[in-house]
Design a protein around this motif. Structure first.
Motif, PDB file in Angstrom:
ATOM      1  N   MET A   1      46.689  28.393  35.060  1.00  0.00           N
ATOM      2  CA  MET A   1      46.429  27.054  34.560  1.00  0.00           C
ATOM      3  C   MET A   1      45.753  27.111  33.191  1.00  0.00           C
ATOM      4  SD  MET A   1      46.844  24.003  35.408  1.00  0.00           S
ATOM      5  CE  MET A   1      46.272  22.373  35.432  1.00  0.00           C
ATOM      6  N   SER A   2      44.835  28.074  33.012  1.00  0.00           N
ATOM      7  CA  SER A   2      44.101  28.146  31.759  1.00  0.00           C
ATOM      8  C   SER A   2      44.993  28.516  30.583  1.00  0.00           C
ATOM      9  CB  SER A   2      42.948  29.142  31.867  1.00  0.00           C
ATOM     10  OG  SER A   2      43.445  30.423  32.164  1.00  0.00           O
ATOM     11  N   GLU A   3      46.191  29.023  30.865  1.00  0.00           N
ATOM     12  CA  GLU A   3      47.110  29.389  29.783  1.00  0.00           C
ATOM     13  C   GLU A   3      47.939  28.205  29.298  1.00  0.00           C
ATOM     14  OE1 GLU A   3      49.352  32.466  31.621  1.00  0.00           O
ATOM     15  OE2 GLU A   3      47.912  34.018  31.099  1.00  0.00           O
ATOM     16  N   ILE A   4      48.074  27.151  30.121  1.00  0.00           N
ATOM     17  CA  ILE A   4      48.969  26.058  29.736  1.00  0.00           C
ATOM     18  C   ILE A   4      48.243  24.820  29.213  1.00  0.00           C
ATOM     19  CG2 ILE A   4      50.806  26.818  31.271  1.00  0.00           C
ATOM     20  CD1 ILE A   4      49.975  24.619  33.225  1.00  0.00           C
ATOM     21  N   VAL A   5      46.914  24.770  29.315  1.00  0.00           N
ATOM     22  CA  VAL A   5      46.167  23.647  28.754  1.00  0.00           C
ATOM     23  C   VAL A   5      45.908  23.909  27.272  1.00  0.00           C
ATOM     24  CG1 VAL A   5      45.080  23.052  30.932  1.00  0.00           C
ATOM     25  CG2 VAL A   5      43.924  24.607  29.391  1.00  0.00           C
ATOM     26  N   TRP A   6      45.551  22.868  26.525  1.00  0.00           N
ATOM     27  CA  TRP A   6      45.246  23.055  25.115  1.00  0.00           C
ATOM     28  C   TRP A   6      43.801  22.714  24.852  1.00  0.00           C
ATOM     29  CZ3 TRP A   6      43.193  20.794  20.908  1.00  0.00           C
ATOM     30  CH2 TRP A   6      43.368  21.481  19.706  1.00  0.00           C
ATOM     31  N   PRO A   7      43.057  23.518  24.186  1.00  0.00           N
ATOM     32  CA  PRO A   7      43.434  24.879  23.790  1.00  0.00           C
ATOM     33  C   PRO A   7      43.426  25.803  25.003  1.00  0.00           C
ATOM     34  CG  PRO A   7      41.141  24.518  23.244  1.00  0.00           C
ATOM     35  CD  PRO A   7      41.674  23.204  23.781  1.00  0.00           C
ATOM     36  N   PRO A   8      44.180  26.904  24.938  1.00  0.00           N
ATOM     37  CA  PRO A   8      44.134  27.873  26.043  1.00  0.00           C
ATOM     38  C   PRO A   8      42.683  28.327  26.268  1.00  0.00           C
ATOM     39  CG  PRO A   8      45.946  28.376  24.567  1.00  0.00           C
ATOM     40  CD  PRO A   8      45.127  27.299  23.906  1.00  0.00           C
ATOM     41  N   LEU A   9      42.218  28.286  27.507  1.00  0.00           N
ATOM     42  CA  LEU A   9      40.812  28.535  27.830  1.00  0.00           C
ATOM     43  C   LEU A   9      40.494  30.013  27.993  1.00  0.00           C
ATOM     44  CD1 LEU A   9      40.309  25.743  30.489  1.00  0.00           C
ATOM     45  CD2 LEU A   9      39.741  25.660  28.049  1.00  0.00           C
ATOM     46  N   THR A  10      39.334  30.396  27.494  1.00  0.00           N
ATOM     47  CA  THR A  10      38.807  31.741  27.721  1.00  0.00           C
ATOM     48  C   THR A  10      38.351  31.811  29.172  1.00  0.00           C
ATOM     49  OG1 THR A  10      38.160  32.025  25.432  1.00  0.00           O
ATOM     50  CG2 THR A  10      36.978  33.350  27.050  1.00  0.00           C
ATOM     51  N   THR A  11      38.706  32.874  29.866  1.00  0.00           N
ATOM     52  CA  THR A  11      38.376  33.013  31.282  1.00  0.00           C
ATOM     53  C   THR A  11      37.908  34.438  31.585  1.00  0.00           C
ATOM     54  OG1 THR A  11      40.667  33.611  31.805  1.00  0.00           O
ATOM     55  CG2 THR A  11      40.072  31.281  32.012  1.00  0.00           C
ATOM     56  N   VAL A  12      37.466  34.635  32.818  1.00  0.00           N
ATOM     57  CA  VAL A  12      37.120  35.971  33.309  1.00  0.00           C
ATOM     58  C   VAL A  12      38.097  36.298  34.430  1.00  0.00           C
ATOM     59  CG1 VAL A  12      35.384  37.409  34.423  1.00  0.00           C
ATOM     60  CG2 VAL A  12      34.690  35.711  32.720  1.00  0.00           C
ATOM     61  N   ARG A  13      38.841  37.369  34.248  1.00  0.00           N
ATOM     62  CA  ARG A  13      39.773  37.829  35.282  1.00  0.00           C
ATOM     63  C   ARG A  13      38.976  38.664  36.280  1.00  0.00           C
ATOM     64  NH1 ARG A  13      44.090  40.106  32.274  1.00  0.00           N
ATOM     65  NH2 ARG A  13      44.883  37.988  32.196  1.00  0.00           N
ATOM     66  N   GLN A  14      39.076  38.287  37.568  1.00  0.00           N
ATOM     67  CA  GLN A  14      38.290  38.954  38.608  1.00  0.00           C
ATOM     68  C   GLN A  14      39.209  39.442  39.730  1.00  0.00           C
ATOM     69  OE1 GLN A  14      34.549  36.822  39.621  1.00  0.00           O
ATOM     70  NE2 GLN A  14      35.493  35.187  38.440  1.00  0.00           N
ATOM     71  N   PRO A  15      38.814  40.516  40.423  1.00  0.00           N
ATOM     72  CA  PRO A  15      39.637  41.042  41.518  1.00  0.00           C
ATOM     73  C   PRO A  15      39.433  40.216  42.800  1.00  0.00           C
ATOM     74  CG  PRO A  15      37.710  42.402  41.258  1.00  0.00           C
ATOM     75  CD  PRO A  15      37.658  41.362  40.160  1.00  0.00           C
ATOM     76  N   ILE A  16      40.115  39.093  42.905  1.00  0.00           N
ATOM     77  CA  ILE A  16      39.907  38.146  43.996  1.00  0.00           C
ATOM     78  C   ILE A  16      40.100  38.803  45.368  1.00  0.00           C
ATOM     79  CG2 ILE A  16      40.703  35.973  45.022  1.00  0.00           C
ATOM     80  CD1 ILE A  16      39.188  35.711  42.342  1.00  0.00           C
ATOM     81  N   LYS A  17      41.116  39.649  45.520  1.00  0.00           N
ATOM     82  CA  LYS A  17      41.363  40.296  46.807  1.00  0.00           C
ATOM     83  C   LYS A  17      40.168  41.166  47.218  1.00  0.00           C
ATOM     84  CE  LYS A  17      44.639  43.258  49.203  1.00  0.00           C
ATOM     85  NZ  LYS A  17      45.856  44.057  49.113  1.00  0.00           N
ATOM     86  N   ASP A  18      39.618  41.933  46.273  1.00  0.00           N
ATOM     87  CA  ASP A  18      38.458  42.778  46.573  1.00  0.00           C
ATOM     88  C   ASP A  18      37.226  41.945  46.909  1.00  0.00           C
ATOM     89  OD1 ASP A  18      39.981  45.048  46.131  1.00  0.00           O
ATOM     90  OD2 ASP A  18      39.287  45.298  44.068  1.00  0.00           O
ATOM     91  N   ILE A  19      37.026  40.842  46.198  1.00  0.00           N
ATOM     92  CA  ILE A  19      35.893  39.955  46.462  1.00  0.00           C
ATOM     93  C   ILE A  19      36.003  39.385  47.876  1.00  0.00           C
ATOM     94  CG2 ILE A  19      34.821  37.742  45.832  1.00  0.00           C
ATOM     95  CD1 ILE A  19      35.621  38.420  42.898  1.00  0.00           C
ATOM     96  N   ALA A  20      37.199  38.923  48.251  1.00  0.00           N
ATOM     97  CA  ALA A  20      37.414  38.357  49.590  1.00  0.00           C
ATOM     98  C   ALA A  20      37.198  39.413  50.667  1.00  0.00           C
ATOM     99  CB  ALA A  20      38.820  37.773  49.678  1.00  0.00           C
ATOM    100  N   GLU A  21      37.699  40.618  50.430  1.00  0.00           N
ATOM    101  CA  GLU A  21      37.535  41.695  51.409  1.00  0.00           C
ATOM    102  C   GLU A  21      36.061  42.001  51.651  1.00  0.00           C
ATOM    103  OE1 GLU A  21      38.300  46.423  51.271  1.00  0.00           O
ATOM    104  OE2 GLU A  21      40.045  45.173  50.772  1.00  0.00           O
ATOM    105  N   ARG A  22      35.283  42.085  50.598  1.00  0.00           N
ATOM    106  CA  ARG A  22      33.856  42.383  50.740  1.00  0.00           C
ATOM    107  C   ARG A  22      33.108  41.227  51.418  1.00  0.00           C
ATOM    108  NH1 ARG A  22      35.894  45.509  46.999  1.00  0.00           N
ATOM    109  NH2 ARG A  22      34.943  47.495  46.451  1.00  0.00           N
ATOM    110  N   ALA A  23      33.512  40.000  51.126  1.00  0.00           N
ATOM    111  CA  ALA A  23      32.876  38.843  51.758  1.00  0.00           C
ATOM    112  C   ALA A  23      33.124  38.844  53.266  1.00  0.00           C
ATOM    113  CB  ALA A  23      33.396  37.549  51.134  1.00  0.00           C
ATOM    114  N   VAL A  24      34.354  39.159  53.657  1.00  0.00           N
ATOM    115  CA  VAL A  24      34.670  39.207  55.093  1.00  0.00           C
ATOM    116  C   VAL A  24      33.881  40.328  55.764  1.00  0.00           C
ATOM    117  CG1 VAL A  24      36.506  39.704  56.769  1.00  0.00           C
ATOM    118  CG2 VAL A  24      36.925  38.121  54.876  1.00  0.00           C
TER     119      VAL A  24
END
Length: 60
Positions: A1-24
């Motif tokens: 989503m952050s790539e298609i809005v104007w201006p393209p937004l700066t974001t932090v790419r995070q390992p969502i699968k690893d975060i979810a695994e550790r939370a569980v």
């Protein structure tokens, strides 16, 4: 989503699968009373897009 809005937004790419695994894991095996859950920094990446000014750039 952050790539298609104007201006393209700066974001932090995070390992969502690893975060979810550790939370569980923490839910299934919580720390015992008086113990703290270990802190573990996971790899991440700053994705700079047009919503962030370039270093040293001035628009006067």
């Amino acid at each position: 989503m952050s790539e298609i809005v104007w201006p393209p937004l700066t974001t932090v790419r995070q390992p969502i699968k690893d975060i979810a695994e550790r939370a569980v894991r923490m839910l299934l095996d919580p720390p015992h009373e008086g113990e703290y859950a270990p802190f573990e920094a996971l790899p991440h990446e700053l994705v700079i897009r047009e919503s962030t000014a370039a270093p040293g750039r001035t628009d006067d």
